[in-house]
Scaffold this motif. Structure first.
Motif, PDB file in Angstrom:
ATOM      1  N   VAL A 171       1.311  -1.258   0.356  1.00  0.00           N
ATOM      2  CA  VAL A 171      -0.120   0.106  -0.235  1.00  0.00           C
ATOM      3  C   VAL A 171       0.785   1.271  -0.212  1.00  0.00           C
ATOM      4  N   ASN A 198       2.100   1.926  -3.085  1.00  0.00           N
ATOM      5  CA  ASN A 198       1.001   2.530  -4.212  1.00  0.00           C
ATOM      6  C   ASN A 198       0.594   0.944  -5.633  1.00  0.00           C
ATOM      7  N   SER A 239      -1.687  -1.601  -4.526  1.00  0.00           N
ATOM      8  CA  SER A 239      -3.294  -1.895  -4.515  1.00  0.00           C
ATOM      9  C   SER A 239      -4.402  -0.191  -4.563  1.00  0.00           C
ATOM     10  N   GLY A 240      -4.491   0.536  -5.264  1.00  0.00           N
ATOM     11  CA  GLY A 240      -5.386   0.947  -5.438  1.00  0.00           C
ATOM     12  C   GLY A 240      -6.579   0.367  -4.304  1.00  0.00           C
ATOM     13  N   LYS A 267      -6.185   0.637  -0.576  1.00  0.00           N
ATOM     14  CA  LYS A 267      -5.600   1.370   0.179  1.00  0.00           C
ATOM     15  C   LYS A 267      -6.585   2.439   0.233  1.00  0.00           C
ATOM     16  N   GLU A 268      -8.177   2.066  -0.077  1.00  0.00           N
ATOM     17  CA  GLU A 268      -9.269   2.795  -0.448  1.00  0.00           C
ATOM     18  C   GLU A 268      -9.803   1.688   1.330  1.00  0.00           C
ATOM     19  N   ASP A 310      -8.345  -7.819  -6.494  1.00  0.00           N
ATOM     20  CA  ASP A 310      -6.815  -7.144  -6.465  1.00  0.00           C
ATOM     21  C   ASP A 310      -6.213  -7.857  -6.536  1.00  0.00           C
TER      22      ASP A 310
END
Length: 214
Positions: A93, A96, A98-99, A102-103, A125
């Motif tokens: 995370v 960056n 895995s968006g 992270k959300e 994912d």
């Protein structure tokens, strides 16, 4: 008061209530925040000379890996426990990779758990699926060493990490088949426990009941 290791309590629950009751030689793998195992040989729980058997989570899968909580480097738990999966995912995370993940955690890396990774994997994912798959490969490889030595009839997998579902189970199964002797693998069954998340608590209660009623 009766005290028992949580993984062995899980194993006793499988023996008395679950999928191990009709077997003499089987293993119960406890996948959770850590990784443990209950070993049953000739119908009896094997505890070892110092009552410390079943520490598969502290078998070394990478001698140059990160330091484990036990002080050794590259233990299975570093890569494939709930704690290890969360650590690896946190690194992803922050870089960056895995968006979706992270959300899910609203950018709070410190709150990230293996359950979050399993949820992200269920949402396809790619980074989370890779983490779960790699964890399963490490677990299956470590299991193969135990299986090749003990030749059990069945392995029952339980614990909170089984919530990762099919991606984890399939990865474990594939690695186990790859690294286990064919003659031994042919007679081995790999199954997931159906006793629920409170399996160790139920096993602990049964430990006390056995003493009382005996």
């Amino acid at each position: 008061v009766y005290i028992e290791d949580c993984s062995r309590a899980m194993g006793l629950a499988e023996l008395w209530l679950g999928k191990g009751g009709d077997l003499d030689d089987f293993l119960v793998l406890d996948l959770g925040y850590g990784i443990g195992m209950a070993v049953f040989l000739n119908g009896e729980l094997y505890t070892g000379s110092g009552y410390k058997s079943g520490e598969i989570g502290h078998t070394v899968v990478d001698k140059d890996g990160p330091v484990c909580t036990c002080g050794k480097k590259g233990c299975l738990e570093v890569y494939a426990s709930g704690r290890g999966i969360a650590r690896i995912a946190s690194d992803g995370v922050m870089s960056n990779q895995s968006g979706i993940l992270k959300e899910l955690i609203h950018g709070d890396v410190k709150s990230l758990t293996a359950q979050d990774v399993a949820l992200a994997a269920s949402m396809n994912d790619e980074h989370s699926l890779q983490i779960i798959g790699a964890a399963g490969e490490y677990i299956g490889t470590a299991l193969s060493n135990v299986v090749n030595i003990l030749n059990p009839k069945k392995i029952i997998i339980g614990g909170g990490l089984t919530g990762a579902g099919k991606p984890l189970f399939d990865s474990i199964s594939e690695a186990l088949q790859t690294h286990t002797m064919k003659e031994i693998m042919a007679d081995l069954k790999l199954e997931q426990s159906d006793l629920g998340v409170d399996i160790s608590a139920r096993g602990s209660a049964l430990v006390a009941m056995e003493h009382v009623f005996a």
